[in-house]
Design an enzyme around this catalytic site. Structure first.
Site, short mmCIF file in Angstrom:
data_model
loop_
_atom_site.label_atom_id
_atom_site.label_comp_id
_atom_site.label_asym_id
_atom_site.label_seq_id
_atom_site.Cartn_x
_atom_site.Cartn_y
_atom_site.Cartn_z
N HIS A 1 -16.35 -50.41 -6.72
CA HIS A 1 -15.08 -50.26 -7.43
C HIS A 1 -14.23 -51.49 -7.16
O HIS A 1 -14.42 -52.19 -6.15
CB HIS A 1 -14.35 -49.01 -6.94
CG HIS A 1 -15.01 -47.73 -7.33
ND1 HIS A 1 -14.37 -46.52 -7.21
CD2 HIS A 1 -16.24 -47.45 -7.82
CE1 HIS A 1 -15.16 -45.55 -7.63
NE2 HIS A 1 -16.33 -46.09 -7.99
N GLU B 1 -11.29 -51.96 -6.00
CA GLU B 1 -10.62 -52.00 -4.69
C GLU B 1 -11.59 -52.39 -3.59
O GLU B 1 -11.26 -53.21 -2.73
CB GLU B 1 -10.03 -50.63 -4.33
CG GLU B 1 -9.04 -50.10 -5.33
CD GLU B 1 -9.64 -49.16 -6.37
OE1 GLU B 1 -9.00 -48.15 -6.69
OE2 GLU B 1 -10.77 -49.42 -6.85
N CYS C 1 -9.56 -43.66 -6.14
CA CYS C 1 -10.32 -42.45 -5.83
C CYS C 1 -10.32 -42.28 -4.31
O CYS C 1 -9.82 -43.13 -3.56
CB CYS C 1 -11.75 -42.57 -6.37
SG CYS C 1 -12.76 -43.80 -5.49
N CYS D 1 -11.99 -45.22 -2.35
CA CYS D 1 -11.20 -46.46 -2.29
C CYS D 1 -9.95 -46.30 -1.45
O CYS D 1 -9.57 -47.22 -0.72
CB CYS D 1 -10.86 -46.90 -3.71
SG CYS D 1 -12.33 -47.41 -4.63
#
Length: 148
Positions: A53, A55, A83, A86
């Protein structure tokens, strides 16, 4: 101009890179002392990596750049509410402040779906949500509309 808006625009540039690569358009940057030290955008599809992701990519890049797994004093800007994975990475890396754009009503762990238990953690991240939320949400809506 508000520094959060300035840096969120930089995160949106990362989201645009993800979109051009066919990834869900989410972008992130890590800032220390008002300077960008790392960037990242979604790469799970191209990297065959469910943890890639925006991040996580930005946090990994910041760790490499600083040669430290602790990112104390750093701020993480991301175009979509993180999420659980992260947000956990932000806490574990000791990010000082998290700024996000659009709220994620399907998997947002800051407040949309979950209410992260910061009070139980040994590190508390300062959070500001909704910065350029409309712009951050628009790039996602447009991406998914075109895919349908």
């Amino acid at each position: 101009m508000d520094k959060d808006i300035l840096f969120m625009r930089k995160a949106l540039q990362e989201a645009e890179k993800a979109r051009k690569e066919g990834e869900v358009p989410v972008g992130a940057i890590v800032v220390r002392d008002k300077k960008i030290i790392a960037r990242g955008h979604n790469k799970p599809v191209s990297g065959n990596d469910p943890t890639a992701h925006a991040e996580i990519v930005a946090i990994r890049n910041a760790g490499r750049k600083t040669q430290n797994y602790r990112l104390s004093g750093c701020e993480l800007y991301v175009t979509l509410e993180p999420c659980a994975m992260c947000l956990g990475a932000a806490v574990q890396s000791r990010i000082k402040r998290l700024v996000f754009g659009a709220f994620d009503l399907k998997s947002g762990a800051v407040e949309s779906v979950m209410d992260f238990p910061f009070e139980k953690m040994n590190h508390r991240v300062e959070v500001r949500g909704g910065v350029l939320a409309e712009e951050c949400g628009k790039i996602l809506r447009t991406f998914f509309e075109r895919r349908r």
